[in-house]
Design a protein around this motif. Structure first.
Motif, PDB file in Angstrom:
ATOM      1  N   ILE A   1       0.416   3.098   4.303  1.00 21.60           N
ATOM      2  CA  ILE A   1       1.455   4.088   4.026  1.00 21.60           C
ATOM      3  C   ILE A   1       1.225   5.247   4.987  1.00 21.60           C
TER       4      ILE A   1
ATOM      5  N   VAL B   1       1.650  -0.350  -3.644  1.00 24.51           N
ATOM      6  CA  VAL B   1       2.833   0.432  -3.266  1.00 24.51           C
ATOM      7  C   VAL B   1       3.635   0.887  -4.489  1.00 24.51           C
TER       8      VAL B   1
ATOM      9  N   ILE C   1       6.120   2.395   5.099  1.00 24.21           N
ATOM     10  CA  ILE C   1       5.208   1.487   4.403  1.00 24.21           C
ATOM     11  C   ILE C   1       5.175   0.162   5.170  1.00 24.21           C
TER      12      ILE C   1
END
Lengths: 416, 416
Positions: free
Chosen positions: B141, B167, B150
């Protein structure tokens, strides 16, 4: 032939919500690759005028041929036409043939035609209209700023019908595609993608025509060779030439061409030698057998198998001696060997193959997750080949790798 | 919560050649929709630095969160990092954890680490590194110009692991998603999608919150209930309420929630009753056993099986009487029944299940392709239940449907 840059755009919020996958883009890409048209971008945008306009604008700047699927239907959120109109200022008219078709349809099905149904007949004034043999909304080919725009419905069946019946013949003619594209997949097993590329580094770096594209999947690697030439023969000669260079370097891992699979190759090798096989499976739990019999003709060479998942099954059903199990455990070279011998005896098959090991999630008999033994017994020669492996991943990754490795081992034995 | 604009980019020439469909974009879109994050664009670009740069540039201008999948592998054509570096000027460093992991992998598998393998460990200096539990290259990220980028590998298994483990929790926290989305999957077997929708017509037509989405797959149907609310409890109350209404109508076909499967349910039912099972498989060739043992804990209830693909195996390995085979053939109610009895005897299991039939492509023993018999024998009660089916489709569709039906039959017997 000029090198055309193509782009494929799908319009539809259902794609952005993940309700369906963009299989249209895949299908179109494959077709265009066959015609030697390079696809440089795929894009997806929702049923939103501003965002569709913005994507169309980028596409018009960077690509020569733009394929747009979806957004030609009767409802308010079908706005592909409006988005293109707002960047091209082209006039829309009703297509008479389509209006007649829609009227006939509603007449036949005894339903009332609602005003929005007329919308499907709208085409750009200067468009080449492409009749839709599988649905209502026609496709269109339009020129704008020296770029070619091809609009088709999003329903895969309708898109494919319009592509096949109208667009591909148009492209062949208009773009003067006198080039032939041939492609061949070489399949390798027992080598990783990075090692294969390392071995072929020189060839891959200087590739142009044919191109060389590696493609890895669970436990094996493919290499797609694609050549362009003015005749099929010439393209195939180019491929043959590079294939020879590839196989000189990594031929030891090669097992077959195109749509084959390692289990199919093993089946064919057994069949050609009038040989048969039976399987004793512990950790793989029947997956080797199940993968084998996915192939037509498996019954000629696959005699059967035993899924001896428990110790009891190994002893009672397969007759593995308790001696071996007590002394070495079930996850051992010795147990694997006896399993292969016993299963080939039970099924009177030429070969016996066995799989024992730890799929996880927990270790077993003091052996780590991923420890695997595979044994192949040849009843004609009385010879056993037994190998130890260590595989990584979760339970199912380990089982899948084990089965693939079993086929690889058989393939190498049969190919000697 | 701010309305974030998300975009999903896949990098990989194999997508532009149509070798694979962009199923990653679909999966990600669905997940993000569940979290209430709007996806506005999907894009696909090949392994080409300039074009990847150009797509990244557009994405950085129009979107707040950009998900990039693919191009993080070891080979020269993996250039996602380079493309982003050239628009962001971020420095790359080797991630120590990843280097150690790669070294361990090569050490363990006794293979030579080639120089390109180190490339997978490169991360941006200021990145939040996301460990990859399913493969080598980690995710990342990164912030750039107030946008969140991402990066994840393109292999679906690895992408899903990183999304789920890192995530989604990150997004929940960072974006302060204070609207809670809860979703529950109800799973049904023994009923078709259209029948299920027909029974639930009223509920489906007036759905708003929760939404009700049917999803059909091989031999079974799922119903996803998704509710938005200001608290988890409130969302779950909404789902409970609609679930009750659904089960009042079609509860007879319901078998479980969320990530379960019919084989897992059968496993649990057997385990809870201290019962065991063994399988005798002809046309299914080991698939029932293999599907069963995909589940953790299978070894406690699954004793083993016999893949009796040939007549010889049915007689010699399973001891089906030649009498039955001569009189009724192997594709018969009588043979199925005896197979189930015999296999449960061999493995001393509570239940024996058997599958015999014609997978095709050709008829066998005068029986049509798709004729299938399944028998379940309970050794405790001495009772057999044997059913005849006729399935449609190709060889593998018939095998898959047969195995699903076997689990359904066991489920119904165990649930009585």
């Amino acid at each position: 032939m000029r090198a055309y840059k193509a782009e494929i755009i799908a319009v539809g919020t259902e794609l952005l919500l993940g309700q369906i996958a963009n299989t249209n883009a895949q299908w179109l890409s494959k077709k265009l690759a066959d015609y030697g048209i390079g696809v440089y971008f795929h894009g997806v945008v929702g049923d939103n005028l501003d965002r569709a306009k913005s994507l169309f604008t980028h596409a018009g700047e960077r690509s020569d041929i733009i394929f747009v699927t979806g957004g030609l239907g009767p409802t308010d959120d079908d706005l592909t036409r409006e988005a293109f109109q707002s960047i091209s200022n082209k006039k829309m008219v009703e297509d008479n043939e389509t209006i007649k078709k829609i009227e006939r349809y509603f007449h036949k099905s005894n339903r009332q035609m609602t005003p929005n149904n007329r919308k499907q007949s709208l085409v750009f004034e200067d468009a080449q209209v492409l009749a839709n043999s599988a649905g209502m909304a026609p496709g269109m080919i339009v020129e704008h700023n020296q770029k070619i725009w091809i609009f088709m419905p999003g329903v895969p069946r309708e898109m494919k019908a319009i592509m096949t019946e109208h667009v591909l013949p148009y492209l062949q003619k208009e773009l003067q595609l006198n080039e032939v594209i041939e492609s061949r997949m070489l399949r390798f097993i027992g080598v990783g993608e990075s090692q294969l590329e390392h071995e072929l580094k020189d060839l891959i770096e200087k590739q142009q025509n044919p191109t060389i594209a590696p493609l890895a999947s669970e436990g094996e690697v493919g290499l797609r060779l694609t050549a362009k030439a003015s005749s099929k023969k010439e393209a195939n000669d180019l491929i043959n030439h590079i294939e020879k260079q590839v196989l000189d370097k990594v031929g030891a891992f090669f097992y077959g061409y195109d749509e084959t699979s390692i289990s199919k190759q093993v089946l064919n090798l057994l069949k050609n030698n009038n040989m048969t096989i039976a399987a004793a499976e512990s950790l793989t739990g029947g997956k080797f057998s199940s993968d084998f019999v996915t192939n037509n003709g498996a019954s000629e060479v696959f005699m059967g198998g035993v899924v001896c998942y428990s110790i009891k099954a190994k002893q009672d059903v397969l007759d593995v001696s308790s001696n071996v199990i007590e002394k070495f455990g079930t996850i051992s070279r010795e147990c694997a060997e006896e399993m292969a011998v016993k299963v080939s005896g039970k099924h009177a098959s030429t070969f016996g193959i066995s799989f024992t090991g730890v799929a996880g999630p927990d270790p077993s008999e003091g052996k780590e997750v991923g420890s695997v033994f595979i044994s192949v017994y040849n009843r004609l020669t009385g010879e056993s080949i037994t190998k130890a492996y260590h595989f990584h991943g979760d339970r199912n990754a380990i089982r899948n790798r084990t089965v693939k490795k079993g086929f690889e081992l058989l393939h190498n034995i049969l190919n000697q």
